[in-house]
Design a protein around this motif. Structure first.
Motif, short mmCIF file in Angstrom:
data_model
loop_
_atom_site.label_atom_id
_atom_site.label_comp_id
_atom_site.label_asym_id
_atom_site.label_seq_id
_atom_site.Cartn_x
_atom_site.Cartn_y
_atom_site.Cartn_z
N MET A 175 -56.28 30.27 22.75
CA MET A 175 -57.53 29.97 21.27
C MET A 175 -55.99 29.19 20.52
N LYS A 176 -56.66 28.20 19.64
CA LYS A 176 -55.66 27.80 19.45
C LYS A 176 -54.74 27.90 17.82
N GLN A 177 -53.52 27.99 18.31
CA GLN A 177 -52.75 28.39 17.03
C GLN A 177 -52.37 27.99 16.39
N THR A 178 -52.69 28.73 15.08
CA THR A 178 -52.10 27.21 13.61
C THR A 178 -50.84 28.17 12.82
N ILE A 179 -50.06 27.88 12.39
CA ILE A 179 -49.19 28.45 11.68
C ILE A 179 -49.03 27.55 10.17
N VAL A 180 -48.80 28.90 9.00
CA VAL A 180 -49.80 29.14 7.70
C VAL A 180 -48.72 29.33 7.32
N PRO A 181 -48.06 29.06 6.40
CA PRO A 181 -46.47 29.12 5.25
C PRO A 181 -47.07 30.26 4.26
N LEU A 182 -46.62 31.37 4.23
CA LEU A 182 -47.23 32.03 3.18
C LEU A 182 -45.93 32.51 2.37
N GLY A 183 -45.38 31.33 1.34
CA GLY A 183 -44.69 31.10 0.41
C GLY A 183 -43.78 30.82 0.61
N PRO A 184 -42.96 30.71 0.09
CA PRO A 184 -42.16 31.33 -0.73
C PRO A 184 -42.84 31.26 -3.07
N GLN A 185 -43.34 30.09 -2.20
CA GLN A 185 -43.98 30.64 -4.08
C GLN A 185 -45.83 30.28 -4.07
N HIS A 186 -46.40 31.41 -3.88
CA HIS A 186 -47.34 31.58 -4.15
C HIS A 186 -47.55 32.62 -4.98
N PRO A 187 -48.86 32.54 -5.13
CA PRO A 187 -49.72 33.41 -6.93
C PRO A 187 -50.30 34.73 -6.34
N VAL A 188 -49.57 35.15 -5.27
CA VAL A 188 -48.87 36.81 -5.81
C VAL A 188 -48.41 37.36 -5.23
N LEU A 189 -46.45 36.37 -5.04
CA LEU A 189 -45.56 36.42 -4.64
C LEU A 189 -44.98 36.31 -6.13
N PRO A 190 -44.30 37.59 -6.94
CA PRO A 190 -43.94 36.92 -8.20
C PRO A 190 -42.35 36.16 -7.87
N GLU A 191 -42.01 36.92 -6.25
CA GLU A 191 -40.79 36.73 -6.29
C GLU A 191 -40.39 35.90 -5.20
N PRO A 192 -39.52 35.20 -4.94
CA PRO A 192 -39.44 34.13 -2.99
C PRO A 192 -39.15 34.95 -1.80
N LEU A 193 -40.69 35.29 -1.07
CA LEU A 193 -39.97 35.62 -0.52
C LEU A 193 -41.31 34.84 0.84
N SER A 194 -40.66 33.88 2.29
CA SER A 194 -42.45 33.74 2.78
C SER A 194 -42.95 34.43 4.02
N PHE A 195 -43.99 34.07 4.40
CA PHE A 195 -43.62 34.55 5.70
C PHE A 195 -44.39 33.34 6.69
N ASP A 196 -43.92 33.02 8.09
CA ASP A 196 -44.43 31.96 8.38
C ASP A 196 -45.77 32.43 9.72
N LEU A 197 -47.20 33.09 8.91
CA LEU A 197 -48.22 33.18 9.93
C LEU A 197 -48.53 32.33 11.58
N VAL A 198 -48.27 33.45 11.86
CA VAL A 198 -49.03 32.52 13.00
C VAL A 198 -51.10 33.07 13.21
N LEU A 199 -51.53 32.37 12.72
CA LEU A 199 -53.02 32.69 13.15
C LEU A 199 -53.81 32.13 14.27
N GLU A 200 -54.78 32.85 14.77
CA GLU A 200 -55.90 32.59 15.82
C GLU A 200 -57.05 32.71 15.26
N ASP A 201 -57.54 31.31 14.55
CA ASP A 201 -59.17 31.39 13.51
C ASP A 201 -58.48 31.87 12.74
#
Lengths: 358, 133
Positions: free
Chosen positions: A1-27
């Protein structure tokens, strides 16, 4: 299946402070998560050899704004152990009380953030309204709402009157019906359960193996709480470690909710047992030697390492904060979950990036 | 020191076997840390501490090495070690081999590479008598 990388953070409404995850998604499903930290790293450990060990307390308590008192106290306890300094009983009792007040404030703050993350604005506002009352107590007792600067090597900088302590304990007991009202929503509301139950389950074995700490560990059924070791005045209190068995987001939330009630009871016990006497002892030597000091913060076990050479400047100060220990567990937990659940899962470790970026 | 804290020294070659042994015995990795220490003469060494917990007892494996040395990663045994190893790699220049998630020097963004090595005192401080203010 095709994979997509979605960056979550470092600025994100749910994160009060900077932290980042590169999320590798399938669907919509996360198959891998690569964390990135270090966006606001401050190098406070490297500052220790350049500051007088008694003045460094001010730096230690600025590691974090939520458990600032516990960081200051943990540092002091480590130095006191190296110097072999015995504290007056009242100093330990007051320290313990401020620790438990910090735990109530931290858990109420977390409950609010969690409610905000799953879209329950009302619950968020009520949690923080109650937290304000705890901050008012801090202000009355120490003069500060965030940074108290009351801990020092050898005890406390100033006494808190027994009358103030008993009044604080009464205020907390009077808050119980209101706390129960919001906590009942957290534990029983269908929409909350829908977002938390069965999500991001971590077995006791995995929690142990991944080095998880605090409510993350206890939510998976592992009865581990450093307060059992009896540091400060915990040895004179009647209490039991709170655990939940399911290991999901709901279990972690339930542990925090039950710990709020427990902390209020601990403060009641301390107010009844509070002894008259001095709150500090004279520091007659500089630290020479080393030690590891572990405490139970609201987010879990924190470790301080202190090494002194007999001068007023420490050779090394190291702190391993609970969030740092919980990152590997959350990296593992994120895999296999829907993208929509990621903010909730991230929040259930109660991330404190300020602590992590010491 | 606290009687519940034990420190035992270890040669770098035995890290993997000892950590595997502790894992099998049910110890939990609490943390890893590093400090610079003075070796013989002016030689600067790095002291690694692997801390483990079981029944509230803290066991520290202490390994003496130098900045730039290659040390085998324990993240294959305790996955959580990857974060500590990346941190020590960037702050002290220890080259951990086979880290589960290797940030390759991008965990922290520091103006000075390996700051704990760069700013470490070159000679051991001589403690003055007394020490109190």
């Amino acid at each position: 299946m095709k994979q997509t990388i979605v960056p979550l953070g470092p600025q994100h409404p749910v994160l009060p402070e900077p932290l980042s995850f590169d999320l590798v998604l399938e669907d919509e499903k996360v198959v891998d998560a690569i964390p990135s930290i270090g966006f606001v790293h401050r190098g406070l450990e490297l500052l220790a050899p350049k500051r007088d060990f008694e003045e460094y307390v001010y730096v230690a308590e600025r590691i974090c704004g939520i458990c600032s008192f516990m960081h200051g106290m943990g540092y002091c306890q480590a130095v006191e152990e190296v110097i072999n300094l015995q504290l007056p009983r009242r100093a330990n009792q007051l320290r313990t009380m401020l620790c438990e007040l910090s735990r109530i404030h931290s858990h109420l703050l977390w409950l609010g953030l969690a409610a905000d993350a799953f879209g329950f604005e009302n619950l968020f506002m009520h949690s923080w309204r109650l937290r304000e009352k705890v901050l008012d107590l801090f202000e009355e007792m120490t003069g500060g709402r965030v940074i108290f600067s009351i801990a020092k090597v050898g005890g406390l900088r100033k006494d808190i009157s027994t009358e103030t302590i008993r009044r604080a304990s009464k205020v907390l007991r009077d808050m119980l019906p209101e706390i129960k009202e919001i906590c009942d929503v957290f534990l029983n509301d269908a929409s909350v359960k829908h977002r938390l139950c069965g999500v991001a389950v971590m077995s006791a074995e995995n929690a142990h193996k991944l080095g998880a700490v605090g409510p993350m560990l206890r939510g998976s059924g592992v009865a581990k709480d450093l307060r059992v070791s009896g540091y400060a005045s915990y040895g004179e209190l009647q209490w039991e470690i709170i655990t939940e068995k399911d290991g999901d987001c709901y279990a972690r939330c339930a542990v925090r909710v039950r710990e709020i009630y427990q902390s209020i009871d601990m403060i009641r016990q301390l107010a009844e047992k509070l002894e008259d006497g001095p709150v500090d002892t004279k520091v007659l030597a500089a630290p020479k030697g080393e030690t590891f000091m572990r405490l139970e913060q609201p987010r879990g076990e924190v470790v301080y390492y202190v090494r002194g050479n007999g001068t007023r400047f420490l050779e090394r100060f190291r702190v391993r904060t609970p969030t740092f220990a919980n990152v590997p567990a959350v990296v593992t937990l994120l895999k296999g979950h829907e993208l929509a659940d990621i903010p909730t899962i991230l929040l259930t470790i109660d991330p404190c990036i300020s602590c992590m970026e010491r | 020191m606290n009687p519940n804290i034990e420190i035992s020294e270890l040669k770098p070659d035995f890290i993997i076997s000892r950590v595997t042994e502790l894992s099998v015995q049910g110890w939990r990795l609490v943390q890893m840390s590093a400090s610079t220490v003075q070796g013989e003469g002016d030689a600067q060494q790095v002291e690694l501490n692997y801390s483990f917990d079981k029944d509230y007892k803290l066991l520290n494996l202490r390994v003496l090495t130098v900045s730039g040395a290659k040390i085998k990663s324990v993240s294959g045994i305790f996955f959580g070690a990857f974060l500590y190893e990346n941190e020590i790699k960037e702050q002290f220049g220890i080259d951990f081999e086979g880290i589960a998630i290797d940030f390759r020097g991008t965990l922290y963004k520091t103006a000075v590479k390996q700051p704990f090595i760069a700013f470490a005192p070159k000679k051991a401080a001589v403690p003055p008598q007394g020490g109190a203010k």
